[in-house]
Design a protein around this motif. Structure first.
Motif, short mmCIF file in Angstrom:
data_model
loop_
_atom_site.label_atom_id
_atom_site.label_comp_id
_atom_site.label_asym_id
_atom_site.label_seq_id
_atom_site.Cartn_x
_atom_site.Cartn_y
_atom_site.Cartn_z
N ALA A 58 72.11 11.92 76.18
CA ALA A 58 73.28 11.99 77.04
C ALA A 58 73.76 10.58 77.34
O ALA A 58 72.99 9.63 77.26
N PRO A 59 75.01 10.47 77.73
CA PRO A 59 75.45 9.19 78.29
C PRO A 59 74.72 8.93 79.61
O PRO A 59 74.28 9.88 80.28
N ASP B 218 63.58 11.87 75.80
CA ASP B 218 64.72 11.58 76.67
C ASP B 218 65.27 10.25 76.15
O ASP B 218 64.75 9.19 76.46
N VAL B 219 66.29 10.33 75.28
CA VAL B 219 66.76 9.14 74.57
C VAL B 219 68.29 9.05 74.60
O VAL B 219 68.97 10.03 74.89
N ASP B 220 68.80 7.87 74.25
CA ASP B 220 70.23 7.71 74.17
C ASP B 220 70.78 8.53 72.99
O ASP B 220 70.02 9.07 72.19
N VAL B 221 72.08 8.59 72.89
CA VAL B 221 72.73 9.49 71.93
C VAL B 221 72.41 9.13 70.48
O VAL B 221 72.05 10.00 69.69
N ILE B 222 72.51 7.87 70.12
CA ILE B 222 72.22 7.47 68.73
C ILE B 222 70.74 7.70 68.42
O ILE B 222 70.38 8.17 67.34
N LEU C 191 64.75 20.48 68.19
CA LEU C 191 65.91 21.03 68.88
C LEU C 191 66.56 19.86 69.60
O LEU C 191 65.91 19.20 70.41
N SER C 192 67.82 19.59 69.29
CA SER C 192 68.52 18.48 69.94
C SER C 192 69.54 19.04 70.93
O SER C 192 70.33 19.92 70.60
N ILE C 193 69.49 18.51 72.16
CA ILE C 193 70.36 18.98 73.23
C ILE C 193 71.13 17.78 73.79
O ILE C 193 70.53 16.79 74.20
N PHE C 194 72.44 17.90 73.79
CA PHE C 194 73.32 16.88 74.35
C PHE C 194 73.69 17.32 75.76
O PHE C 194 74.25 18.40 75.95
N VAL C 195 73.37 16.49 76.74
CA VAL C 195 73.70 16.78 78.13
C VAL C 195 74.94 15.97 78.50
O VAL C 195 75.00 14.76 78.23
N LYS C 196 75.92 16.65 79.09
CA LYS C 196 77.10 15.90 79.52
C LYS C 196 77.51 16.30 80.92
O LYS C 196 77.28 17.44 81.35
N ALA C 197 78.09 15.36 81.63
CA ALA C 197 78.66 15.62 82.94
C ALA C 197 79.94 16.43 82.74
O ALA C 197 80.53 16.42 81.65
N LYS D 295 82.68 3.10 79.22
CA LYS D 295 83.28 2.92 77.90
C LYS D 295 82.36 3.49 76.81
O LYS D 295 82.80 4.20 75.92
N LYS D 296 81.06 3.18 76.93
CA LYS D 296 80.08 3.68 75.96
C LYS D 296 79.98 5.21 76.04
O LYS D 296 79.89 5.89 75.03
N ALA D 297 79.99 5.75 77.26
CA ALA D 297 79.87 7.20 77.46
C ALA D 297 81.02 7.94 76.78
O ALA D 297 80.82 8.98 76.15
N THR D 298 82.22 7.39 76.88
CA THR D 298 83.38 8.01 76.25
C THR D 298 83.18 8.13 74.74
O THR D 298 83.47 9.17 74.14
#
Length: 190
Positions: A12-13, A102-106, A120-126, A152-155
């Motif tokens: 996630a960002p 629990d890692v960054d997106v890349i 299993l990969s899960i993307f968490v977003k606000a 900026k990175k989160a976007t």
């Protein structure tokens, strides 16, 4: 497939709430074990070396890159390296549990490529970028410059959500944690 052959990757960002969800899952499911990432950034006041991260100096981290000690690594921000140590995964395989990252997106994308169908990969977003900014401000750990950089990175990171197996919108933490439990339990049982 037994438990130790499966991994769950949360990405996630910054500020989306993935760490809160991961901590909840670890507290309610004894089949899960946390993979401690390595990093070269400064420790936050509440963090403990070997519990939250394996903290290394920039030089030590670069030496580990050279010696191929990582499954994956990335320079997330200038001189802020993060990575997954091969030795950490090997240590956790011995526990016959499902490893949770629990890692960054890349890092999450790279781990999914490495582990393939065992992951299993899960993307968490606000729910919105505005909510993400509010959460980061509430941490009181960011300067205006670092806050701007994180937003900026989160976007950019949000555009990678489609590369993950599941997307979990973390609006209300308690609901998101329960949804994560359902997703994870389904993966473990199949």
């Amino acid at each position: 497939m037994n438990f130790k052959e499966k991994v769950i990757i949360f990405s996630a960002p910054s500020g989306a709430g993935k760490t809160t969800i991961v901590k909840h899952l670890l507290s309610v499911n004894t089949k899960l074990v946390f993979s401690i990432s390595a990093c070269s950034r400064a420790k936050r006041l509440t963090e403990v070396d070997g519990i939250d991260y394996h903290f290394f100096s920039i030089e030590d981290f670069k030496n580990k890159i050279t010696s191929q000690a990582f499954i994956e690594w990335e320079e997330v921000y200038k001189d802020n390296f993060y990575g997954t140590l091969k030795s950490e995964v090997e240590r956790l395989w011995k526990e016959d549990k499902v490893i949770v990252f629990d890692v960054d997106v890349i890092g999450g994308i790279n781990l999914k490529k490495y582990f393939g169908t065992k992951a299993l990969s899960i993307f968490v977003k606000a729910p919105s970028v505005e909510e993400l900014e509010r959460r980061l401000r509430n941490r009181k750990t960011e300067t205006e410059t670092t806050l701007h950089n994180r937003i900026k990175k989160a976007t950019k990171e949000i555009s990678y959500a489609k590369e993950f197996d599941r997307v979990l919108v973390n609006d209300i933490s308690e609901i998101s944690c329960k949804e994560a439990e359902t997703i994870v339990n389904s993966f473990i049982e199949n």
